[in-house]
Scaffold this motif. Structure first.
Motif, PDB file in Angstrom:
ATOM      1  N   MET A   1       0.854  -1.174   0.000  1.00  0.00           N
ATOM      2  CA  MET A   1       0.000   0.000   0.000  1.00  0.00           C
ATOM      3  C   MET A   1       0.902   1.239   0.000  1.00  0.00           C
ATOM      4  O   MET A   1       1.862   1.314   0.750  1.00  0.00           O
ATOM      5  CB  MET A   1      -0.915  -0.008   1.233  1.00  0.00           C
ATOM      6  N   ILE A   2       0.547   2.204  -0.823  1.00  0.00           N
ATOM      7  CA  ILE A   2       1.340   3.430  -0.927  1.00  0.00           C
ATOM      8  C   ILE A   2       1.162   4.298   0.313  1.00  0.00           C
ATOM      9  O   ILE A   2       0.085   4.366   0.891  1.00  0.00           O
ATOM     10  CB  ILE A   2       0.970   4.211  -2.204  1.00  0.00           C
ATOM     11  N   THR A   3       2.260   4.930   0.743  1.00  0.00           N
ATOM     12  CA  THR A   3       2.244   5.852   1.873  1.00  0.00           C
ATOM     13  C   THR A   3       2.828   7.179   1.407  1.00  0.00           C
ATOM     14  O   THR A   3       3.844   7.206   0.713  1.00  0.00           O
ATOM     15  CB  THR A   3       3.089   5.302   3.046  1.00  0.00           C
ATOM     16  N   ARG A   4       2.162   8.272   1.791  1.00  0.00           N
ATOM     17  CA  ARG A   4       2.639   9.613   1.455  1.00  0.00           C
ATOM     18  C   ARG A   4       2.629  10.465   2.717  1.00  0.00           C
ATOM     19  O   ARG A   4       1.818  10.251   3.605  1.00  0.00           O
ATOM     20  CB  ARG A   4       1.738  10.277   0.414  1.00  0.00           C
ATOM     21  N   ILE A   5       3.525  11.482   2.746  1.00  0.00           N
ATOM     22  CA  ILE A   5       3.562  12.397   3.883  1.00  0.00           C
ATOM     23  C   ILE A   5       3.344  13.819   3.389  1.00  0.00           C
ATOM     24  O   ILE A   5       4.052  14.297   2.504  1.00  0.00           O
ATOM     25  CB  ILE A   5       4.896  12.294   4.642  1.00  0.00           C
ATOM     26  N   VAL A  17      -0.445   9.550   5.083  1.00  0.00           N
ATOM     27  CA  VAL A  17      -1.618   8.847   4.561  1.00  0.00           C
ATOM     28  C   VAL A  17      -1.205   7.501   3.974  1.00  0.00           C
ATOM     29  O   VAL A  17      -0.114   7.356   3.444  1.00  0.00           O
ATOM     30  CB  VAL A  17      -2.363   9.685   3.493  1.00  0.00           C
ATOM     31  N   SER A  18      -2.122   6.554   4.098  1.00  0.00           N
ATOM     32  CA  SER A  18      -1.937   5.235   3.500  1.00  0.00           C
ATOM     33  C   SER A  18      -3.005   5.037   2.451  1.00  0.00           C
ATOM     34  O   SER A  18      -4.180   5.328   2.693  1.00  0.00           O
ATOM     35  CB  SER A  18      -2.071   4.145   4.565  1.00  0.00           C
ATOM     36  N   GLY A  19      -2.603   4.541   1.289  1.00  0.00           N
ATOM     37  CA  GLY A  19      -3.549   4.272   0.218  1.00  0.00           C
ATOM     38  C   GLY A  19      -3.788   5.480  -0.668  1.00  0.00           C
ATOM     39  O   GLY A  19      -3.277   6.571  -0.430  1.00  0.00           O
ATOM     40  N   GLU A  20      -4.565   5.253  -1.699  1.00  0.00           N
ATOM     41  CA  GLU A  20      -4.896   6.310  -2.652  1.00  0.00           C
ATOM     42  C   GLU A  20      -6.079   7.130  -2.134  1.00  0.00           C
ATOM     43  O   GLU A  20      -6.894   6.627  -1.358  1.00  0.00           O
ATOM     44  CB  GLU A  20      -5.239   5.707  -4.019  1.00  0.00           C
ATOM     45  N   PRO A  21      -6.189   8.385  -2.559  1.00  0.00           N
ATOM     46  CA  PRO A  21      -7.334   9.200  -2.120  1.00  0.00           C
ATOM     47  C   PRO A  21      -8.647   8.657  -2.679  1.00  0.00           C
ATOM     48  O   PRO A  21      -8.670   8.065  -3.766  1.00  0.00           O
ATOM     49  CB  PRO A  21      -7.029  10.589  -2.689  1.00  0.00           C
ATOM     50  N   VAL A  22      -9.726   8.862  -1.939  1.00  0.00           N
ATOM     51  CA  VAL A  22     -11.057   8.462  -2.428  1.00  0.00           C
ATOM     52  C   VAL A  22     -11.622   9.550  -3.351  1.00  0.00           C
ATOM     53  O   VAL A  22     -12.559   9.293  -4.104  1.00  0.00           O
ATOM     54  CB  VAL A  22     -12.043   8.189  -1.273  1.00  0.00           C
ATOM     55  N   ARG A  23     -11.053  10.749  -3.279  1.00  0.00           N
ATOM     56  CA  ARG A  23     -11.433  11.843  -4.173  1.00  0.00           C
ATOM     57  C   ARG A  23     -10.232  12.777  -4.288  1.00  0.00           C
ATOM     58  O   ARG A  23      -9.544  13.040  -3.310  1.00  0.00           O
ATOM     59  CB  ARG A  23     -12.637  12.599  -3.621  1.00  0.00           C
ATOM     60  N   ASN A  24     -10.019  13.269  -5.493  1.00  0.00           N
ATOM     61  CA  ASN A  24      -8.924  14.193  -5.775  1.00  0.00           C
ATOM     62  C   ASN A  24      -9.535  15.294  -6.623  1.00  0.00           C
ATOM     63  O   ASN A  24      -9.898  15.067  -7.776  1.00  0.00           O
ATOM     64  CB  ASN A  24      -7.819  13.445  -6.510  1.00  0.00           C
ATOM     65  N   SER A  25      -9.704  16.487  -6.041  1.00  0.00           N
ATOM     66  CA  SER A  25     -10.472  17.517  -6.734  1.00  0.00           C
ATOM     67  C   SER A  25      -9.780  18.868  -6.713  1.00  0.00           C
ATOM     68  O   SER A  25      -8.894  19.118  -5.900  1.00  0.00           O
ATOM     69  CB  SER A  25     -11.859  17.645  -6.095  1.00  0.00           C
ATOM     70  N   ILE A  26     -10.224  19.726  -7.636  1.00  0.00           N
ATOM     71  CA  ILE A  26      -9.818  21.126  -7.606  1.00  0.00           C
ATOM     72  C   ILE A  26     -11.072  21.963  -7.385  1.00  0.00           C
ATOM     73  O   ILE A  26     -12.146  21.637  -7.866  1.00  0.00           O
ATOM     74  CB  ILE A  26      -9.068  21.575  -8.878  1.00  0.00           C
ATOM     75  N   GLN A  43      -7.222  19.375  -3.578  1.00  0.00           N
ATOM     76  CA  GLN A  43      -7.200  18.611  -2.341  1.00  0.00           C
ATOM     77  C   GLN A  43      -7.538  17.151  -2.608  1.00  0.00           C
ATOM     78  O   GLN A  43      -8.283  16.836  -3.523  1.00  0.00           O
ATOM     79  CB  GLN A  43      -8.161  19.186  -1.303  1.00  0.00           C
ATOM     80  N   ALA A  44      -6.942  16.306  -1.786  1.00  0.00           N
ATOM     81  CA  ALA A  44      -7.202  14.869  -1.855  1.00  0.00           C
ATOM     82  C   ALA A  44      -7.905  14.466  -0.569  1.00  0.00           C
ATOM     83  O   ALA A  44      -7.529  14.912   0.517  1.00  0.00           O
ATOM     84  CB  ALA A  44      -5.893  14.104  -2.019  1.00  0.00           C
ATOM     85  N   ARG A  45      -8.937  13.655  -0.692  1.00  0.00           N
ATOM     86  CA  ARG A  45      -9.720  13.220   0.469  1.00  0.00           C
ATOM     87  C   ARG A  45      -9.378  11.766   0.789  1.00  0.00           C
ATOM     88  O   ARG A  45      -9.354  10.910  -0.096  1.00  0.00           O
ATOM     89  CB  ARG A  45     -11.204  13.357   0.167  1.00  0.00           C
ATOM     90  N   PHE A  46      -9.140  11.516   2.083  1.00  0.00           N
ATOM     91  CA  PHE A  46      -8.780  10.189   2.567  1.00  0.00           C
ATOM     92  C   PHE A  46      -9.668   9.801   3.736  1.00  0.00           C
ATOM     93  O   PHE A  46     -10.071  10.664   4.523  1.00  0.00           O
ATOM     94  CB  PHE A  46      -7.318  10.173   3.069  1.00  0.00           C
ATOM     95  N   PRO A  47      -9.961   8.505   3.907  1.00  0.00           N
ATOM     96  CA  PRO A  47     -10.659   8.076   5.117  1.00  0.00           C
ATOM     97  C   PRO A  47      -9.793   8.422   6.333  1.00  0.00           C
ATOM     98  O   PRO A  47      -8.570   8.240   6.315  1.00  0.00           O
ATOM     99  CB  PRO A  47     -10.773   6.555   4.962  1.00  0.00           C
ATOM    100  N   ARG A  48     -10.425   8.940   7.364  1.00  0.00           N
ATOM    101  CA  ARG A  48      -9.687   9.381   8.562  1.00  0.00           C
ATOM    102  C   ARG A  48      -8.807   8.264   9.123  1.00  0.00           C
ATOM    103  O   ARG A  48      -7.702   8.523   9.597  1.00  0.00           O
ATOM    104  CB  ARG A  48     -10.670   9.855   9.629  1.00  0.00           C
ATOM    105  N   GLU A  49      -9.277   7.014   9.081  1.00  0.00           N
ATOM    106  CA  GLU A  49      -8.487   5.922   9.653  1.00  0.00           C
ATOM    107  C   GLU A  49      -7.197   5.653   8.875  1.00  0.00           C
ATOM    108  O   GLU A  49      -6.325   4.928   9.344  1.00  0.00           O
ATOM    109  CB  GLU A  49      -9.322   4.631   9.783  1.00  0.00           C
TER     110      GLU A  49
END
Length: 131
Positions: A1-5, A17-26, A43-49
């Motif tokens: 799983m991809i990790t980004r800081i 963050v772990s994993g890909e964003p569930v939404r990536n929007s402008i 902005q990229a949206r990720f599940p809080r967990e």
């Protein structure tokens, strides 16, 4: 799983963050333009967990055009926003894509408030478009 800081400018405040964003929007709304000092915000949206926070943040609550609120967390030292919590999407965290400082970050798939978009901005052709 991809990790980004994601990080503020001085590095004191981070979100991992772990994993890909569930939404990536402008977003082209005027509030995002003012907040970022740019013609739009991405902005990229990720599940809080899937997000781990470190450092000390200051919070700013903003009410959007539809009346929903978002809690923006920024570094009290350098002032850079690292994440926000949209009340309309409980359980998710939004992270400004620039905080990742990763030119390989995926392109946005959604473009909103296009009626306020600067005339020279051209969102990705295959993104969903909303006025």
């Amino acid at each position: 799983m991809i990790t980004r800081i994601a990080s503020c400018s001085c590095g004191q405040l981070t979100a991992q963050v772990s994993g890909e964003p569930v939404r990536n929007s402008i977003c082209h709304c005027l509030a995002c333009q003012r907040r970022t000092g740019s013609p739009f915000a991405q902005q990229a949206r990720f599940p809080r967990e899937n997000v781990r926070f470190a450092g000390t943040s200051t919070e700013y609550v903003r009410t959007g055009d539809e009346g929903t609120r978002a809690r923006f967390h920024f570094c009290p030292q350098c002032g850079a926003t690292v994440w926000y919590e949209p009340e309309a999407f409980d359980g998710f965290v939004g992270i400004p894509v620039g905080a990742f400082a990763d030119p390989a970050f995926p392109a946005p798939t959604v473009s909103v408030y296009e009626e306020r978009m600067h005339a020279w901005v051209v969102p990705p052709r295959d993104a969903e478009h909303f006025s």
